[in-house]
Each structure stands twice: as structure tokens, then as C-alpha cells.
Design an enzyme around this catalytic site. Structure first.
Site, PDB file in Angstrom:
ATOM      1  N   HIS A  23       0.881  -1.174   0.000  1.00 43.05           N
ATOM      2  CA  HIS A  23       0.000   0.000   0.000  1.00 43.05           C
ATOM      3  C   HIS A  23       0.916   1.220   0.000  1.00 43.05           C
ATOM      4  CE1 HIS A  23      -4.042   1.559   0.449  1.00 43.05           C
ATOM      5  NE2 HIS A  23      -3.657   2.334   1.447  1.00 43.05           N
ATOM      6  N   LYS A 168     -10.254   6.261  -3.886  1.00 43.07           N
ATOM      7  CA  LYS A 168      -9.292   7.310  -3.549  1.00 43.07           C
ATOM      8  C   LYS A 168      -7.947   6.838  -4.039  1.00 43.07           C
ATOM      9  CE  LYS A 168      -7.496   8.486   0.954  1.00 43.07           C
ATOM     10  NZ  LYS A 168      -7.816   9.128   2.227  1.00 43.07           N
ATOM     11  N   LYS A 170      -3.913   7.214  -4.172  1.00 43.20           N
ATOM     12  CA  LYS A 170      -2.786   7.779  -3.444  1.00 43.20           C
ATOM     13  C   LYS A 170      -1.745   8.243  -4.454  1.00 43.20           C
ATOM     14  CE  LYS A 170      -3.759   7.221   0.922  1.00 43.20           C
ATOM     15  NZ  LYS A 170      -3.786   8.362   1.838  1.00 43.20           N
ATOM     16  N   ASP A 199      -5.518  11.638  -3.000  1.00 44.10           N
ATOM     17  CA  ASP A 199      -4.918  12.057  -1.734  1.00 44.10           C
ATOM     18  C   ASP A 199      -3.416  12.125  -1.948  1.00 44.10           C
ATOM     19  OD1 ASP A 199      -4.125  12.548   0.831  1.00 44.10           O
ATOM     20  OD2 ASP A 199      -5.122  10.815   1.739  1.00 44.10           O
ATOM     21  N   GLU A 225      -7.564  15.601  -1.585  1.00 41.15           N
ATOM     22  CA  GLU A 225      -7.348  15.545  -0.135  1.00 41.15           C
ATOM     23  C   GLU A 225      -5.911  15.957   0.188  1.00 41.15           C
ATOM     24  OE1 GLU A 225      -8.686  11.797   1.365  1.00 41.15           O
ATOM     25  OE2 GLU A 225      -7.497  11.920   3.202  1.00 41.15           O
ATOM     26  N   ASP A 250      -7.067  16.880   5.781  1.00 38.05           N
ATOM     27  CA  ASP A 250      -6.878  15.630   6.532  1.00 38.05           C
ATOM     28  C   ASP A 250      -5.805  15.846   7.597  1.00 38.05           C
ATOM     29  OD1 ASP A 250      -6.596  13.109   7.522  1.00 38.05           O
ATOM     30  OD2 ASP A 250      -5.855  12.184   5.683  1.00 38.05           O
ATOM     31  N   LYS A 274     -11.247  11.966  11.743  1.00 38.02           N
ATOM     32  CA  LYS A 274     -10.605  10.708  12.154  1.00 38.02           C
ATOM     33  C   LYS A 274     -10.582  10.652  13.680  1.00 38.02           C
ATOM     34  CE  LYS A 274      -7.614  10.158   8.130  1.00 38.02           C
ATOM     35  NZ  LYS A 274      -6.229  10.047   7.626  1.00 38.02           N
ATOM     36  N   GLU A 328     -14.151   6.125   4.393  1.00 40.30           N
ATOM     37  CA  GLU A 328     -13.160   5.203   3.827  1.00 40.30           C
ATOM     38  C   GLU A 328     -12.824   4.133   4.878  1.00 40.30           C
ATOM     39  OE1 GLU A 328      -9.833   7.818   2.974  1.00 40.30           O
ATOM     40  OE2 GLU A 328      -9.385   8.040   5.097  1.00 40.30           O
TER      41      GLU A 328
HETATM   42  O1  LIG Z   1      -6.094   9.351   4.406  1.00 41.93           O
HETATM   43  C1  LIG Z   1      -4.953   9.055   4.710  1.00 41.93           C
HETATM   44  O2  LIG Z   1      -4.096   9.914   4.535  1.00 41.93           O
HETATM   45  C2  LIG Z   1      -4.573   7.749   5.346  1.00 41.93           C
HETATM   46  C3  LIG Z   1      -5.193   6.524   4.869  1.00 41.93           C
HETATM   47  C4  LIG Z   1      -6.569   6.483   4.512  1.00 41.93           C
HETATM   48  C5  LIG Z   1      -6.738   5.631   3.476  1.00 41.93           C
HETATM   49  C6  LIG Z   1      -5.473   5.212   3.081  1.00 41.93           C
HETATM   50  O3  LIG Z   1      -5.186   4.441   2.175  1.00 41.93           O
HETATM   51  O4  LIG Z   1      -4.549   5.831   3.837  1.00 41.93           O
HETATM   52 MN   LIG Z   2      -5.529  11.440   3.742  1.00 39.24          MN
END
Ligand SMILES: O=C(O)C[C@H]1C=CC(=O)O1
Ligand SMILES: [Mn+2]
Length: 375
Positions: A23, A168, A170, A199, A225, A250, A274, A328
């Protein structure tokens, strides 16, 4: 309070679980997750659970799994043992008065106290936060394999299974141009069947973000994000006021005080709420309240917690009157090992909330004992 009741023990467990695939975030590549669990036993026999899990050791937040454990064991547990477990608010007020920082450690302990008290009262934990407005909550999936084709195949499988239709992505490890090309290819492949968001986990400068947001908007992306550094709230305000794409805060949010600062300057369109980043369930509810008062939309975020933190989050998020951007809460689905007797019910793009008292889950203690570090 009338009859005698006391906290007998506060234990912490570090549980290492491999992820189903690498991940990749801009700040860390995760091949496993370390769950930090707190188990509180009270003299009435009620055993309750909390979780203070973070991401990538110290790469994401300023608490590590080890620091959370040692600080709960050394500083928090002695404030609780022997006290009345029913006095959750009073106990947490004392913990907050005596202990600086340590939001994740506080969240884990507070969750366990609320789980225990809700079990004692025979109600779902959400009842202690005003009651539910929904029995299931939408859950997004994060595509973070680092490989465009693999991410598309993964998203298509999730759509087929009707498990997720919000994705989402990354980004932030490559150049802005390369990242946008990756995101645009995924959005083209999924079309209108899915909402695609990004994000960047603070990876961009404000200039890069302004350019990135424009290209992402053209590619049909729905939201961005935390594109820039957590501390740069003025920069976040610039991005939000530029009105290119909805901007979500975030990492900028470490509880109600940050929420107030960001809300009062209109520096974000959406808050990722969160429980761990907010210092607990009560803090998360306050962050949400500040957002709603300021006209900021809500999203239920995760620190990739396991089942305990995920259900604690779900219980609180289920009480938010408006959860426009969904959640999420997929953490347990990223892990290869189940720590519950029955897995959480994810179906129809949502997590169904349990109706049993407390968090509403049953931990498989034998399984946990096998997975636990230093057992
Ligand atoms: O949002 C984040 O920064 C942290 C987290 C949430 C989903 C994911 O894959 O990482
Ligand atoms: Mn995030």
C-alpha cells in the site's frame, strides 16, 4: 455513582498483520499494519476494546505503535486502574489534564471506556453520541498499488463485487504530470460508474497543487485531499478559495482547535474526521460539529485501523446528520488476517452497522493471542 465498580486492568497489545498488497502512500509503503489495541477489564466482568493505530511507524504521525503502547502502559493505565469505569467523561478529563499530546493513545483508551459503558447500558456505542441517523455507511476503497493497470483491475473487481464505487488514489511519489496521467487513466477506465478522488498526503507545494488541481478537474476527478503540508493552513485556504476542485483537510486536522482554525478561515471544503487524529471519539464528534456549524462537508476518515478502530469510527460517524462524502472505513479489508469471530458486513458499497451493545463486535481472542507481538 451508587454500587461499587472499578477498572481492574488496562492492557495494550501490538498486533502485526500483513497487508493484502503493498500500500503505497507518498510518506510510506506499507506491507503490514501494526494494530495497537487496548483491552480494559472491569470488576463487573465487562471486557472492552479500543484501538490507537497509526500508519508507517513515525512516517505519518508523531506517535508510533511503540510510543502509544508504552505511554498507555506507563502513564495512562495508572490513572484508570481502580477508578469507576462508568465515569468515562470524568476519567478522560483527568487523562487530558495530566497528559499532553498522545492523541492516538487517548483515543484507544477512550474508545475502550465507551465500549465498556455502552455494553454495561446494553446499547450500541452510537447511542452515547446522540444516536444513529443511518444503519449503514458508504465505504470508499484506496487504490495504492503504484501500478495503473493493477489499480484499474482492482477497481473493476470492487465494482463487480458491489463492494466499493468510490476510489481514492494515493499520489505524490511521482511528478505532478505523471501522477495526473495515472489518475486520468483510471478515471477514463471507470467512467461514470465510480467517483475518483486523490490524496497527495502533503506531497505538493502550493504552486504544484494549483497546477495539479486544474489538470485533475479536467480529468473528471471529484475531490483532492490534503495536497500540501499539514501546517500550511494559509496555503490550504488558497487552494480552497481558488475553487478548482473541492479540497479536503486531513493531516491539517489534529482535533477541535485545528478544526476551528481551518473552519473560521474557510480553508477547506471538506473535513476528513478521524477518531485517532482527533484524540478520541468525543474529539471527532467536536471536529464534526465545528465543520457543520461552518458549512463544511464531512467525510469519515481512517488511519487504516483494524476492526476495533473501524467500528469505533463507524459508530460515531453514524451519528453525523450529514455525511456528504461518505467514509473510507475499509481498514480491515486491507489486512490478511481477521481478528473478529465474524467478519464485518461490507456489502452494497457500504458497511452495515451492528446493533449489538458497545462497538458491536466479538474479538477472536485465541486468534489475537497468536498474532500478538511478544506473546
Ligand atoms: O487518508 C490518509 O491519509 C490515510 C489513509 C486512509 C486511506 C489510506 O489508504 O490511507
Ligand atoms: Mn488522507
Amino acid at each position: 455513582m451508587s454500587s461499587q465498580l472499578s477498572i481492574v486492568s488496562v492492557e495494550t497489545l501490538l498486533v502485526d498483520v500483513p497487508t493484502i498488497r503493498a500500500h503505497k502512500l507518498s510518506v510510506a509503503t506499507m506491507n503490514h499494519q501494526t494494530l495497537v489495541l487496548v483491552r480494559i477489564t472491569a470488576s463487573d466482568g465487562i471486557v472492552s476494546w479500543g484501538e490507537g493505530t497509526t500508519i508507517g511507524g513515525l512516517a505519518y504521525g508523531e506517535e508510533s505503535p511503540q510510543s502509544i503502547k508504552v505511554n498507555v502502559d506507563t502513564y495512562v493505565a495508572p490513572l484508570l486502574v481502580g477508578e469507576d469505569p462508568r465515569a468515562v467523561a470524568r476519567l478522560m478529563a483527568q487523562v487530558n489534564q495530566r497528559i499532553q499530546g498522545n492523541r492516538f493513545a487517548k483515543c484507544a483508551v477512550e474508545t475502550a471506556l465507551y465500549d465498556g459503558q455502552a455494553k454495561r447500558l446494553g446499547v450500541p456505542l452510537s447511542e452515547l453520541f446522540g444516536g444513529r441517523v443511518r444503519e449503514s455507511i458508504p465505504v470508499a476503497w484506496t487504490l495504492a498499488s503504484g501500478d495503473t493497470r493493477r489499480d484499474i483491475a482492482e477497481a473493476e473487481r470492487m465494482l463487480e463485487l458491489r463492494r466499493h464505487n468510490v476510489f481514492k488514489l494515493k499520489i505524490g511519489l511521482r511528478s505532478v504530470k505523471d501522477d495526473v496521467a495515472h489518475v486520468a487513466a483510471i478515471k477514463r477506465a471507470l467512467g461514470d460508474m465510480a467517483s475518483v478522488r486523490i490524496d497527495a498526503n502533503q506531497a505538493w507545494s502550493v504552486t504544484e497543487a494549483l497546477e495539479g488541481l486544474r489538470m485533475l478537474a479536467d480529468a473528471g476527478i471529484d475531490m483532492a485531499e490534503q495536497p500540501i503540508a499539514a501546517h500550511d493552513k494559509l496555503g490550504l485556504r488558497r487552494l480552497t478559495q481558488a475553487n478548482i476542485l473541492p479540497v479536503m483537510a486531513d493531516e491539517a486536522l489534529h482535533g477541535p482547535r485545528d478544526a476551528f482554525e481551518v473552519a473560521s478561515t474557510q480553508a477547506a471544503d471538506i473535513f476528513a474526521v478521524k477518531i485517532n487524529q482527533s484524540g478520541g471519539l468525543r474529539g471527532a464528534a467536536q471536529v464534526a460539529g465545528i465543520a457543520q456549524a461552518a458549512g463544511i462537508a464531512l467525510y469519515g476518515g481512517t488511519m487504516l485501523e483494524g476492526a476495533v478502530g473501524t467500528l469505533a469510527s463507524a459508530q460515531v460517524f453514524s451519528t453525523f446528520h450529514d455525511l456528504a462524502w461518505g467514509t473510507e472505513l475499509f481498514g480491515p479489508l486491507l489486512l490478511t488476517e481477521e481478528i473478529l469471530v465474524e467478519p464485518l458486513p461490507y456489502r452494497d458499497f457500504s458497511l452495515q452497522l451492528p446493533t449489538r451493545p458497545g462497538l458491536g463486535i466479538e474479538i477472536d481472542e485465541a486468534k489475537l493471542a497468536r498474532l500478538c507481538r511478544d506473546r
